[in-house]
Design a protein around this motif. Structure first.
Motif, PDB file in Angstrom:
ATOM      1  N   LEU A  46     -54.253   9.838  57.736  1.00 37.26           N
ATOM      2  CA  LEU A  46     -54.188  10.914  56.742  1.00 37.26           C
ATOM      3  C   LEU A  46     -53.269  12.026  57.229  1.00 37.26           C
ATOM      4  O   LEU A  46     -52.423  12.516  56.476  1.00 37.26           O
ATOM      5  N   THR A  47     -53.403  12.411  58.482  1.00 44.08           N
ATOM      6  CA  THR A  47     -52.539  13.447  59.054  1.00 44.08           C
ATOM      7  C   THR A  47     -51.076  13.013  59.003  1.00 44.08           C
ATOM      8  O   THR A  47     -50.200  13.801  58.640  1.00 44.08           O
ATOM      9  N   SER A  48     -50.815  11.748  59.333  1.00 47.77           N
ATOM     10  CA  SER A  48     -49.441  11.231  59.272  1.00 47.77           C
ATOM     11  C   SER A  48     -48.910  11.256  57.845  1.00 47.77           C
ATOM     12  O   SER A  48     -47.743  11.589  57.615  1.00 47.77           O
ATOM     13  N   ALA A  49     -49.758  10.908  56.880  1.00 47.62           N
ATOM     14  CA  ALA A  49     -49.348  10.928  55.473  1.00 47.62           C
ATOM     15  C   ALA A  49     -49.004  12.348  55.035  1.00 47.62           C
ATOM     16  O   ALA A  49     -47.981  12.575  54.374  1.00 47.62           O
ATOM     17  N   LEU A  50     -49.844  13.294  55.410  1.00 49.20           N
ATOM     18  CA  LEU A  50     -49.582  14.689  55.052  1.00 49.20           C
ATOM     19  C   LEU A  50     -48.291  15.185  55.696  1.00 49.20           C
ATOM     20  O   LEU A  50     -47.482  15.856  55.057  1.00 49.20           O
TER      21      LEU A  50
END
Length: 94
Positions: A46-50
């Motif tokens: 999720l952090t990578s996607a953001l």
């Protein structure tokens, strides 16, 4: 930038959510719980996607008064909509 398929799926899901809720803003934990409502991804993905969406210029991170970082769309315009639509289309390939 080589992005994992799991991250691209999250990018697509987030893009869909932001197309439907263009004024949404939340922390990564809130995004996981309320926007995605799924537990089949890691907070790291999720952090990578953001981060991917921030680098693309469609999402911005803001520091709230409570010290937490919240994410939201960078604007309400056709260019952002088009990029979100591309992310949605690309995520369907996986």
């Amino acid at each position: 930038m080589n992005v994992a398929s799991s991250v691209l799926r999250i990018v697509g899901d987030l893009s869909w959510y932001l197309r439907l809720n263009p004024l949404a803003s939340d922390t990564p934990e809130g995004i996981a719980r309320w926007w995605l409502k799924a537990d089949d991804f890691s907070m790291s993905d999720l952090t990578s996607a953001l981060e991917h969406m921030v680098q693309a210029g469609v999402v911005e991170a803001t520091n709230a008064a409570d010290g937490q970082v919240r994410y939201r769309r960078t604007g309400l315009n056709a260019r952002i909509d088009e990029q979100l639509d591309r992310f949605i289309a690309n995520s369907r390939m996986f």
